[in-house]
Design an enzyme around this catalytic site. Structure first.
Site, PDB file in Angstrom:
ATOM      1  CG  LEU A 103      -1.876  -1.403   1.347  1.00 42.50           C
ATOM      2  CD1 LEU A 103      -3.104  -1.198   2.289  1.00 42.50           C
ATOM      3  CD2 LEU A 103      -2.845  -1.233   0.067  1.00 42.50           C
ATOM      4  CG  ASP A 149       4.855   2.120  -4.201  1.00 38.95           C
ATOM      5  OD1 ASP A 149       4.724   1.099  -5.590  1.00 38.95           O
ATOM      6  OD2 ASP A 149       5.013   1.193  -3.318  1.00 38.95           O
TER       7      ASP A 149
HETATM    8  O1  PMV Z   1       4.224  -4.238  -2.942  1.00 39.36           O
HETATM    9  P1  PMV Z   1       4.812  -2.863  -3.614  1.00 39.36           P
HETATM   10  O2  PMV Z   1       3.266  -2.217  -3.798  1.00 39.36           O
HETATM   11  O3  PMV Z   1       5.641  -1.980  -3.177  1.00 39.36           O
HETATM   12  O4  PMV Z   1       4.575  -2.494  -5.292  1.00 39.36           O
HETATM   13  C1  PMV Z   1       6.310  -3.571  -5.612  1.00 39.36           C
HETATM   14  C2  PMV Z   1       5.401  -3.345  -6.884  1.00 39.36           C
HETATM   15  C3  PMV Z   1       6.743  -4.691  -8.764  1.00 39.36           C
HETATM   16  O5  PMV Z   1       5.707  -3.935  -9.838  1.00 39.36           O
HETATM   17  C4  PMV Z   1       6.539  -5.490  -7.745  1.00 39.36           C
HETATM   18  C5  PMV Z   1       7.865  -3.799  -7.948  1.00 39.36           C
HETATM   19  C6  PMV Z   1       8.028  -2.270  -8.452  1.00 39.36           C
HETATM   20  O6  PMV Z   1       8.716  -1.505  -8.087  1.00 39.36           O
HETATM   21  O7  PMV Z   1       7.435  -2.091  -9.040  1.00 39.36           O
END
Ligand code: PMV
Length: 311
Positions: A103, A149
C-alpha cells in the site's frame, strides 16, 4: 509547527511486469495517510534533527542513525536541498498505512517527510522533486524499484507509468469503486521481486511473453479508465490475476480473498503490489461494496478499505 500528509496507493494493473519496462497503472488511496509534523526544537542540539515514529519504535537523533536507514536517508537528502537552519528540528511520523503490504507505506513516509520539511522552511517541493527524493529511498527497500510508488504518491493522481519515462496522469471518465482486502501477511516486496527475477533468469522467453500480455491488459485498462466503460476493469483484473498467478506471486490467502470477492458479486479481483501476501483489490459496483466487504472479512481479511477512484 508544520504538518504534511501523503496518501497510500494501490497498483491497479501491471505490477512486476513494470520492473521489466511494461506499463502499469496505480491510484492514490485517500483513506490511508502518513502524517509528518516538523517543529523547531530549541532545546535540541544545534542543527540536529530528532526523529520519532511510534509505529516502528523509532526515537533517535539523525546523527545516530545508519546510512541505510530509510527515514534517515529521506531526511538527509531533503535537508540537503534546503537552506541551512540553525535551530534543531523535531520530526514526528504517524501512519495508518500497514508496512510491507503493497500500500505504499515507505514512499508515503518519504513524500510526507520531505514535503513537511520543505514547507517548514517556507518552500514547496514540486511533485517531481518529491518523487525523485522518495525514489532514492525506495532503492534501499529493493534493488530495482520501478518507481511507481513514489510517482503515484507524490502526484496524488491516477498514473500510467512506464519505468524511466515521465509519468502520465490519467483522467478518470467514470469514477469507480474498489474494495481492498488485507491478507494480514506481511510480504516484503524484495522477496517477490527476487522470485520473479529468478524465474526470468530460468525462462526468459516465457516470462517476457507473460510481461507482454500484462502490458496488453494495462493498455486496455487505460482505455477503459479514460474512455469507459469502467465495468470492463473487472474482467481485466481477472486477466491480470491469471498472469500474476503464473508468475508465482499469488498465495493461498490472496486466492481465497479474490474468490470470495468474485462470489460476492465483484466485477473482478486481483492481488495488488508485490504479492505473496499483502493486499488484494476488487472492482465493484456501488451496490456490491458492502457484500464484498463482508465476504472478504468472512474469508479472513484482517482489514478492508472501500475507496472511490476519481479524477
Ligand atoms: O509491493 P509494492 O506495492 O511496493 O509494489 C511492488 C510493485 C512491483 O512492481 C512488484 C515492484 C516495483 O518496483 O514496481
Amino acid at each position: 509547527m508544520t504538518r504534511a500528509q501523503s496518501p497510500g496507493k494501490v497498483i491497479l494493473f501491471g505490477e512486476h511486469a513494470v520492473v521489466y519496462g511494461r506499463p502499469a497503472i496505480a491510484v492514490p488511496v485517500r483513506e490511508l495517510h502518513t502524517t509528518v509534523e516538523v517543529t523547531d526544537f530549541p532545546d535540541g542540539r544545534l542543527g540536529d534533527v530528532y526523529l520519532e515514529s511510534p509505529a516502528v519504535g523509532l526515537q533517535a537523533w539523525l546523527t545516530e542513525l545508519p546510512e541505510d536507514d530509510a527515514v534517515a536517508r529521506i531526511t538527509r537528502s531533503a535537508l540537503q536541498r534546503l537552506p541551512r537552519r540553525e535551530p534543531a528540528l523535531r520530526i514526528r511520523i504517524e501512519s495508518d498505512i500497514p508496512i510491507a503490504s503493497g500500500l505504499g507505506s515507505g514512499a508515503a513516509v518519504s513524500v510526507a517527510l520531505a514535503r513537511a520539511l520543505s514547507q517548514h522552511v517556507g518552500l514547496v517541493f514540486p511533485a517531481r522533486v518529491l518523487s525523485e527524493l522518495a525514489f532514492e529511498v525506495e532503492k534501499l527497500h529493493h534493488g530495482t524499484p520501478s518507481g511507481i510508488d513514489n510517482t503515484v504518491i507524490s502526484h496524488e493522481k491516477p498514473v500510467y507509468f512506464v519505468r524511466g519515462k515521465p509519468p502520465e496522469t490519467l483522467v478518470v471518465r467514470e469514477p469507480f469503486d474498489l474494495v481492498i482486502g488485507d491478507t494480514g501477511i506481511p510480504a516484503p516486496t524484495a522477496e517477490a521481486v527476487g522470485s520473479v527475477r529468478k524465474r526470468w533468469i530460468e525462462d526468459r522467453r516465457g516470462m517476457e511473453r507473460s510481461f507482454d500480455s500484462v502490458g496488453d491488459v494495462v493498455r486496455r485498462a487505460r482505455a477503459a479508465i479514460e474512455a469507459g466503460p469502467a465495468s470492463l476493469l473487472g474482467s481485466l483484473m481477472n486477466e491480470n490475476q491469471i498472469l500474476l498467478q503464473a508468475m508465482g506471486v499469488s498465495s493461498d490467502e490472496l486466492d481465497r480473498l479474490i474468490s470470495a470477492a468474485r462470489l460476492a458479486g465483484a466485477l473482478g479481483a486481483k492481488l495488488s503490489g508485490g504479492g505473496m501476501g499483502g493486499n488484494m483489490i476488487a472492482c465493484v459496483t456501488a451496490d456490491r461494496i458492502q457484500p464484498v466487504v463482508e465476504a472478504l472479512r468472512g474469508a479472513g481479511a484482517t482489514r478492508t478499505i472501500a475507496t472511490l477512484v476519481e479524477p
